[in-house]
Design a protein around this motif. Structure first.
Motif, mmCIF file in Angstrom:
data_model
loop_
_atom_site.group_PDB
_atom_site.id
_atom_site.type_symbol
_atom_site.label_atom_id
_atom_site.label_comp_id
_atom_site.label_asym_id
_atom_site.label_seq_id
_atom_site.Cartn_x
_atom_site.Cartn_y
_atom_site.Cartn_z
ATOM 1 N N GLU A 3 0.838 -1.186 0.000
ATOM 2 C CA GLU A 3 0.000 0.000 0.000
ATOM 3 C C GLU A 3 0.872 1.233 0.000
ATOM 4 O O GLU A 3 1.884 1.276 0.668
ATOM 5 N N THR A 4 0.450 2.256 -0.757
ATOM 6 C CA THR A 4 1.092 3.556 -0.669
ATOM 7 C C THR A 4 0.180 4.607 -1.277
ATOM 8 O O THR A 4 -0.531 4.338 -2.223
ATOM 9 N N ASP A 5 0.155 5.746 -0.690
ATOM 10 C CA ASP A 5 -0.566 6.903 -1.199
ATOM 11 C C ASP A 5 0.413 8.060 -1.163
ATOM 12 O O ASP A 5 0.969 8.363 -0.124
ATOM 13 N N GLY A 6 0.626 8.723 -2.293
ATOM 14 C CA GLY A 6 1.498 9.888 -2.294
ATOM 15 C C GLY A 6 2.965 9.518 -2.363
ATOM 16 O O GLY A 6 3.325 8.379 -2.650
ATOM 17 N N PRO A 7 3.841 10.493 -2.084
ATOM 18 C CA PRO A 7 5.290 10.256 -2.170
ATOM 19 C C PRO A 7 5.747 9.256 -1.110
ATOM 20 O O PRO A 7 5.202 9.205 -0.016
ATOM 21 N N VAL A 8 6.735 8.475 -1.457
ATOM 22 C CA VAL A 8 7.201 7.420 -0.565
ATOM 23 C C VAL A 8 8.207 7.971 0.448
ATOM 24 O O VAL A 8 9.212 8.568 0.078
ATOM 25 N N GLN A 9 7.901 7.788 1.735
ATOM 26 C CA GLN A 9 8.776 8.197 2.836
ATOM 27 C C GLN A 9 9.848 7.147 3.110
ATOM 28 O O GLN A 9 10.848 7.425 3.731
ATOM 29 N N GLY A 10 9.584 5.948 2.723
ATOM 30 C CA GLY A 10 10.423 4.798 3.007
ATOM 31 C C GLY A 10 9.529 3.577 2.914
ATOM 32 O O GLY A 10 8.373 3.677 2.510
ATOM 33 N N ASN A 11 10.058 2.440 3.278
ATOM 34 C CA ASN A 11 9.222 1.244 3.263
ATOM 35 C C ASN A 11 9.098 0.680 4.664
ATOM 36 O O ASN A 11 10.005 0.787 5.489
ATOM 37 N N VAL A 12 7.931 0.121 4.927
ATOM 38 C CA VAL A 12 7.644 -0.525 6.197
ATOM 39 C C VAL A 12 7.255 -1.959 5.895
ATOM 40 O O VAL A 12 6.428 -2.213 5.014
ATOM 41 N N ILE A 13 7.852 -2.891 6.617
ATOM 42 C CA ILE A 13 7.495 -4.302 6.497
ATOM 43 C C ILE A 13 6.951 -4.731 7.851
ATOM 44 O O ILE A 13 7.637 -4.604 8.877
ATOM 45 N N ILE A 14 5.718 -5.210 7.858
ATOM 46 C CA ILE A 14 5.068 -5.665 9.087
ATOM 47 C C ILE A 14 4.992 -7.187 9.039
ATOM 48 O O ILE A 14 4.324 -7.753 8.170
ATOM 49 N N ARG A 33 -2.666 3.367 7.877
ATOM 50 C CA ARG A 33 -2.198 4.622 8.491
ATOM 51 C C ARG A 33 -0.840 5.043 7.932
ATOM 52 O O ARG A 33 -0.619 6.205 7.622
ATOM 53 N N LEU A 34 0.067 4.096 7.820
ATOM 54 C CA LEU A 34 1.407 4.417 7.329
ATOM 55 C C LEU A 34 1.393 4.742 5.844
ATOM 56 O O LEU A 34 2.123 5.627 5.391
ATOM 57 N N ALA A 35 0.558 4.068 5.068
ATOM 58 C CA ALA A 35 0.432 4.380 3.642
ATOM 59 C C ALA A 35 -0.091 5.805 3.459
ATOM 60 O O ALA A 35 0.386 6.543 2.585
ATOM 61 N N GLU A 36 -1.020 6.198 4.302
ATOM 62 C CA GLU A 36 -1.543 7.571 4.238
ATOM 63 C C GLU A 36 -0.448 8.597 4.525
ATOM 64 O O GLU A 36 -0.511 9.732 4.054
ATOM 65 N N ARG A 37 0.551 8.200 5.303
ATOM 66 C CA ARG A 37 1.673 9.093 5.622
ATOM 67 C C ARG A 37 2.784 9.028 4.579
ATOM 68 O O ARG A 37 3.809 9.672 4.739
ATOM 69 N N GLY A 38 2.603 8.210 3.537
ATOM 70 C CA GLY A 38 3.565 8.177 2.448
ATOM 71 C C GLY A 38 4.540 7.020 2.452
ATOM 72 O O GLY A 38 5.487 7.017 1.676
ATOM 73 N N TYR A 39 4.322 6.039 3.295
ATOM 74 C CA TYR A 39 5.195 4.864 3.305
ATOM 75 C C TYR A 39 4.704 3.814 2.312
ATOM 76 O O TYR A 39 3.502 3.644 2.122
ATOM 77 N N ALA A 40 5.626 3.097 1.720
ATOM 78 C CA ALA A 40 5.307 1.891 0.963
ATOM 79 C C ALA A 40 5.236 0.774 2.012
ATOM 80 O O ALA A 40 6.209 0.536 2.723
ATOM 81 N N VAL A 41 4.087 0.136 2.116
ATOM 82 C CA VAL A 41 3.853 -0.829 3.193
ATOM 83 C C VAL A 41 3.727 -2.237 2.634
ATOM 84 O O VAL A 41 2.994 -2.476 1.680
ATOM 85 N N GLU A 42 4.440 -3.148 3.260
ATOM 86 C CA GLU A 42 4.321 -4.570 2.946
ATOM 87 C C GLU A 42 3.876 -5.299 4.205
ATOM 88 O O GLU A 42 4.455 -5.091 5.278
ATOM 89 N N ILE A 43 2.864 -6.127 4.057
ATOM 90 C CA ILE A 43 2.442 -7.016 5.143
ATOM 91 C C ILE A 43 2.388 -8.417 4.529
ATOM 92 O O ILE A 43 1.338 -8.905 4.135
ATOM 93 N N PRO A 44 3.546 -9.044 4.404
ATOM 94 C CA PRO A 44 3.598 -10.344 3.719
ATOM 95 C C PRO A 44 2.941 -11.442 4.545
ATOM 96 O O PRO A 44 2.905 -11.377 5.776
#
Length: 185
Positions: A3-14, A33-44
């Motif tokens: 998930e990501t919305d907007g510019p990427v702040q970094g990536n988060v892996i949960i 929540r983190l995607a809304e803040r601009g993170y690329a989120v992975e929840i594998p």
């Protein structure tokens, strides 16, 4: 899930816990929540987490993700134990590591194939700039504040002790986790 919305702040892996999946507990909420803040989120989804021996499981995990100075790693229970192994074996220094109900020694009588026989604490510490250990005093699986303290004493960082059980489980709905949202960043 990515998930990501907007510019990427970094990536988060949960990393979810033993027997869990990306759709339970607070994982999807935190991802949004983190995607809304601009993170690329992975929840594998790793169904073999804490079932397959770490020696054969860890290389698969390392091959599936990118780790760099803007990476944030979050692990819950067995996923937090996995996070320790990841930190020991990556070739980068990540921004943050957050271990929720984490442990580094066998917390109960259940077999724990996710644990390494021993940890290179210096390597783990060298591969993460900021660490948080969030544990409860009374965790039904033994992933309690003593486990958090043992890791904190070896790695430094910040230990947070609460009275919130396991921070989500089949009998403990824990759909949001405001503290995590505030800590990451």
């Amino acid at each position: 899930m990515r998930e990501t919305d907007g510019p990427v702040q970094g990536n988060v892996i949960i990393f979810h816990g033993t027997g869990a999946n990306p759709e339970v507990c607070w994982y999807p909420w935190l991802g949004r929540r983190l995607a809304e803040r601009g993170y690329a989120v992975e929840i594998p989804h790793y169904p073999d987490l804490n079932e397959e021996p770490i020696a054969t499981f860890l290389p698969k995990v390392l091959a599936n993700h990118v780790f760099d100075e803007r990476t944030v790693l979050v692990g819950h229970s067995g996923g937090a134990a996995l996070l320790l192994a990841v930190l020991e074996h990556i070739d980068a220094t990540v921004s943050q590591g957050v271990l929720v109900a984490g442990y580094s020694t066998q917390p109960n009588t259940r077999d724990e194939p996710v644990l390494l026989a021993g940890y290179d604490w210096a390597a783990i510490k060298a591969h993460v700039r900021d660490l948080y250990f969030i544990n409860s005093r009374h965790d039904p699986y033994g992933c309690d504040d003593r486990q958090g303290r043992a890791m904190f004493e070896r790695l430094g960082g910040t230990q947070i002790v609460r009275d919130d059980g396991h921070f989500g489980d089949y009998d403990q709905p824990y759909e949001t986790f405001e503290l995590l949202d505030r800590l990451i960043g």
